[in-house]
Design a protein around this motif. Structure first.
Motif, mmCIF file in Angstrom:
data_model
loop_
_atom_site.group_PDB
_atom_site.id
_atom_site.type_symbol
_atom_site.label_atom_id
_atom_site.label_comp_id
_atom_site.label_asym_id
_atom_site.label_seq_id
_atom_site.Cartn_x
_atom_site.Cartn_y
_atom_site.Cartn_z
ATOM 1 N N ASP A 9 -0.353 78.230 104.674
ATOM 2 C CA ASP A 9 0.666 78.711 103.737
ATOM 3 C C ASP A 9 1.314 79.976 104.281
ATOM 4 O O ASP A 9 0.697 80.757 105.018
ATOM 5 N N THR A 10 2.549 80.202 103.925
ATOM 6 C CA THR A 10 3.344 81.308 104.453
ATOM 7 C C THR A 10 2.651 82.652 104.248
ATOM 8 O O THR A 10 2.328 83.030 103.117
ATOM 9 N N GLY A 11 2.418 83.359 105.349
ATOM 10 C CA GLY A 11 1.817 84.683 105.301
ATOM 11 C C GLY A 11 0.323 84.700 105.076
ATOM 12 O O GLY A 11 -0.272 85.775 104.966
ATOM 13 N N SER A 12 -0.313 83.539 105.031
ATOM 14 C CA SER A 12 -1.756 83.467 104.767
ATOM 15 C C SER A 12 -2.546 83.756 106.044
ATOM 16 O O SER A 12 -2.025 83.640 107.158
ATOM 17 N N ARG A 39 15.257 85.506 97.783
ATOM 18 C CA ARG A 39 15.755 84.132 97.880
ATOM 19 C C ARG A 39 14.853 83.148 97.143
ATOM 20 O O ARG A 39 14.846 81.967 97.443
ATOM 21 N N GLY A 40 14.109 83.664 96.204
ATOM 22 C CA GLY A 40 13.279 82.795 95.378
ATOM 23 C C GLY A 40 11.886 82.580 95.900
ATOM 24 O O GLY A 40 11.197 81.651 95.465
ATOM 25 N N GLY A 41 11.439 83.430 96.819
ATOM 26 C CA GLY A 41 10.133 83.264 97.436
ATOM 27 C C GLY A 41 8.978 83.863 96.667
ATOM 28 O O GLY A 41 7.860 83.946 97.201
ATOM 29 N N GLY A 42 9.214 84.268 95.441
ATOM 30 C CA GLY A 42 8.131 84.789 94.615
ATOM 31 C C GLY A 42 7.463 85.993 95.235
ATOM 32 O O GLY A 42 8.129 86.928 95.682
ATOM 33 N N ASN A 43 6.147 85.961 95.306
ATOM 34 C CA ASN A 43 5.374 87.081 95.838
ATOM 35 C C ASN A 43 4.760 86.761 97.196
ATOM 36 O O ASN A 43 3.652 87.204 97.508
ATOM 37 N N LEU A 44 5.472 85.999 98.006
ATOM 38 C CA LEU A 44 4.978 85.697 99.343
ATOM 39 C C LEU A 44 4.805 86.988 100.141
ATOM 40 O O LEU A 44 5.631 87.894 100.063
ATOM 41 N N PRO A 45 3.740 87.082 100.932
ATOM 42 C CA PRO A 45 3.563 88.268 101.785
ATOM 43 C C PRO A 45 4.458 88.205 103.012
ATOM 44 O O PRO A 45 5.097 87.180 103.284
ATOM 45 N N THR A 104 8.619 80.261 110.010
ATOM 46 C CA THR A 104 7.746 80.326 108.852
ATOM 47 C C THR A 104 8.544 80.042 107.577
ATOM 48 O O THR A 104 9.776 79.988 107.596
ATOM 49 N N GLY A 105 7.830 79.862 106.489
ATOM 50 C CA GLY A 105 8.453 79.801 105.176
ATOM 51 C C GLY A 105 9.341 78.609 104.902
ATOM 52 O O GLY A 105 10.089 78.619 103.918
ATOM 53 N N GLU A 106 9.243 77.565 105.713
ATOM 54 C CA GLU A 106 10.112 76.405 105.482
ATOM 55 C C GLU A 106 9.804 75.738 104.158
ATOM 56 O O GLU A 106 10.708 75.370 103.402
ATOM 57 N N GLU A 107 8.524 75.588 103.870
ATOM 58 C CA GLU A 107 8.131 74.859 102.671
ATOM 59 C C GLU A 107 8.567 75.563 101.384
ATOM 60 O O GLU A 107 8.775 74.914 100.355
ATOM 61 N N HIS A 108 8.734 76.861 101.445
ATOM 62 C CA HIS A 108 9.129 77.618 100.259
ATOM 63 C C HIS A 108 10.641 77.781 100.129
ATOM 64 O O HIS A 108 11.122 78.215 99.084
ATOM 65 N N GLY A 109 11.400 77.449 101.195
ATOM 66 C CA GLY A 109 12.847 77.613 101.082
ATOM 67 C C GLY A 109 13.582 77.848 102.388
ATOM 68 O O GLY A 109 14.631 78.511 102.381
ATOM 69 N N LEU A 110 13.069 77.364 103.500
ATOM 70 C CA LEU A 110 13.708 77.534 104.815
ATOM 71 C C LEU A 110 13.883 79.012 105.158
ATOM 72 O O LEU A 110 14.850 79.404 105.824
ATOM 73 N N PHE A 111 12.934 79.841 104.754
ATOM 74 C CA PHE A 111 13.111 81.285 104.862
ATOM 75 C C PHE A 111 13.120 81.798 106.304
ATOM 76 O O PHE A 111 13.910 82.664 106.664
ATOM 77 N N GLY A 112 12.202 81.287 107.131
ATOM 78 C CA GLY A 112 12.118 81.794 108.498
ATOM 79 C C GLY A 112 13.361 81.510 109.313
ATOM 80 O O GLY A 112 13.862 82.382 110.029
ATOM 81 N N TYR A 159 19.828 66.374 105.397
ATOM 82 C CA TYR A 159 20.567 67.276 106.295
ATOM 83 C C TYR A 159 20.391 68.731 105.880
ATOM 84 O O TYR A 159 20.451 69.637 106.711
ATOM 85 N N TYR A 160 20.147 68.950 104.598
ATOM 86 C CA TYR A 160 20.034 70.312 104.068
ATOM 87 C C TYR A 160 18.592 70.774 103.906
ATOM 88 O O TYR A 160 18.366 71.908 103.475
ATOM 89 N N ARG A 161 17.610 69.949 104.245
ATOM 90 C CA ARG A 161 16.239 70.204 103.814
ATOM 91 C C ARG A 161 15.273 70.625 104.909
ATOM 92 O O ARG A 161 14.062 70.714 104.669
ATOM 93 N N SER A 162 15.757 70.893 106.102
ATOM 94 C CA SER A 162 14.873 71.464 107.111
ATOM 95 C C SER A 162 15.636 72.541 107.879
ATOM 96 O O SER A 162 16.814 72.808 107.610
ATOM 97 N N ASP A 163 14.965 73.148 108.849
ATOM 98 C CA ASP A 163 15.446 74.412 109.413
ATOM 99 C C ASP A 163 16.713 74.307 110.244
ATOM 100 O O ASP A 163 17.398 75.312 110.451
ATOM 101 N N HIS A 164 17.054 73.134 110.725
ATOM 102 C CA HIS A 164 18.300 72.966 111.466
ATOM 103 C C HIS A 164 19.511 73.401 110.638
ATOM 104 O O HIS A 164 20.515 73.859 111.183
ATOM 105 N N TYR A 165 19.412 73.244 109.313
ATOM 106 C CA TYR A 165 20.580 73.538 108.480
ATOM 107 C C TYR A 165 21.014 74.993 108.591
ATOM 108 O O TYR A 165 22.212 75.298 108.522
ATOM 109 N N ASN A 166 20.076 75.901 108.813
ATOM 110 C CA ASN A 166 20.444 77.305 108.947
ATOM 111 C C ASN A 166 21.140 77.609 110.267
ATOM 112 O O ASN A 166 21.705 78.693 110.432
ATOM 113 N N PHE A 167 21.123 76.675 111.202
ATOM 114 C CA PHE A 167 21.976 76.753 112.384
ATOM 115 C C PHE A 167 23.303 76.047 112.117
ATOM 116 O O PHE A 167 24.369 76.557 112.456
ATOM 117 N N ALA A 168 23.227 74.879 111.506
ATOM 118 C CA ALA A 168 24.442 74.095 111.258
ATOM 119 C C ALA A 168 25.441 74.870 110.401
ATOM 120 O O ALA A 168 26.655 74.783 110.627
#
Length: 344
Positions: free
Chosen positions: A65-68, A108-114, A190-198, A277-286
């Motif tokens: 999990d992110t930051g664990s 960006r909606g990541g709650g209390n992720l470390p 990191t952080g893909e599962e919570h919102g493509l954060f990394g 197309y919008y649901r994995s990390d490539h989208y933040n490049f596209a």
């Protein structure tokens, strides 16, 4: 891969190797009888993929999990792997790590992720080092729930070890005096599962200018098959012609000259209900007008379940898909001119 959590209407507002020629008609790159390519290609093997995946997706990593602590332990394994190969990090970072702050994710909606980290390994190009080809995958998963580890072997342990294996192949070519003309960035986000954060953080804080980024080949779940393709030699490819008229052609040529998998374009549609197309990390490049190709095996019965374990991976198929992505990256890194961006 991130679950679809936002309404669809909101998305509408978002913008044995057989070697031969790999060309789109404009490239002068040929890998027919190319000893450099062949030697590097043969470095990709199912035994090493399996060895690394059994570590990355072990119970010891606690579902990453992110930051664990488990994710950090997986990250240390990845970094030590690159060190063992003699692969370094971008000089601008002074380490393999790019910190992704908790505050960035929270906004960006990541709650209390470390705090967490992207991991960046880098091979500098010999002729056009300022131009960057990115090969990416997320190394986080969904953690441990009620004492049960969600190992995430396919999602996205498979993509993680594929990136590592592709880096090994390029490093072999470099050591033999045949390093890539363009630079390769091996990006574990990191952080893909919570919102493509990394990947979003990288795109907003790029280590290399986005204007110099040639393409992103993103790998998210390539170790299994889905019910519609049970037993087939295939891979879904998404986004390869959204921004460039050349990337899909290059990838198809690489496929025909290597393992000749069935390239499935079912989800390669902005209007597809799954909105992949919008649901994995490539989208933040596209979204920054960088050509992308997303490689994916589909939604199978163990997706986001504790049964997504390394013993269920189809390692021969994982090897073939990894080889295809390597062959595509090889062309992108070595062609005389970078691919065009001629679509919007």
């Amino acid at each position: 891969m991130k679950k679809l959590l936002i309404p669809l209407f909101a998305i509408a507002l978002l913008t044995g190797c057989k070697t031969a020629n790999v060309s789109d008609g404009t490239s002068n790159i040929s890998i027919k009888h190319d000893k450099a390519f062949s030697a590097a290609y043969k470095m990709i093997n199912k035994e090493d993929l399996k060895k690394n995946l059994y570590v990355i997706a072990s119970d010891e990593m606690g579902g990453r999990d992110t930051g664990s602590p488990g994710q950090r332990k997986a990250g240390e394994y990845i970094v030590n792997y690159y060190k063992s190969l003699g692969i370094s990090y971008p000089k601008a970072l002074n380490s393999f790590y790019q910190k992704v702050p908790s505050e960035f994710m929270k906004k960006r909606g990541g709650g209390n992720l470390p705090d967490s980290e992207n991991i960046l390994a880098f091979i500098e190009g010999s002729e056009k080092p300022e131009e960057i080809v990115v090969v990416s995958a997320h190394y986080d998963h969904v953690g441990t729930k009620n004492g049960v580890v969600y190992n995430g072997a396919d999602d996205d342990g498979s993509g993680t070890v594929a990136v590592m294996e592709i880096a090994k192949a390029f490093q072999q070519a470099k050591k033999a005096g045949n390093g890539p003309k363009r630079s390769l960035l091996f990006l574990h986000v990191t952080g893909e599962e919570h919102g493509l954060f990394g990947s979003e953080y990288y795109s907003e804080n790029p280590v290399f200018p986005l204007a110099n980024t040639v393409a992103d080949l993103n790998i998210d779940m390539i170790g299994r098959d889905d019910p519609a393709n049970r037993g087939k030699q295939y891979v879904y490819v998404i986004g390869s012609e959204m921004l460039s008229s050349q990337l899909k052609i290059i990838n198809e040529a690489a496929n025909k000259r290597t393992n000749n998998l069935e390239l499935n374009y079912k989800y390669d549609d902005l209007n597809d209900p799954e909105q992949l197309y919008y649901r994995s990390d490539h989208y933040n490049f596209a979204k920054h007008n960088i050509p992308v190709a997303f490689f994916f095996d589909g939604i199978h019965e163990d997706y986001h379940k504790p049964t997504d374990k390394p013993e269920k991976i189809d390692y021969p198929l994982l090897e073939k898909r990894t080889q295809l992505i390597f062959a595509t990256a090889w062309d992108l890194a070595n062609r005389s001119e970078r691919i065009v961006v001629d679509k919007k």
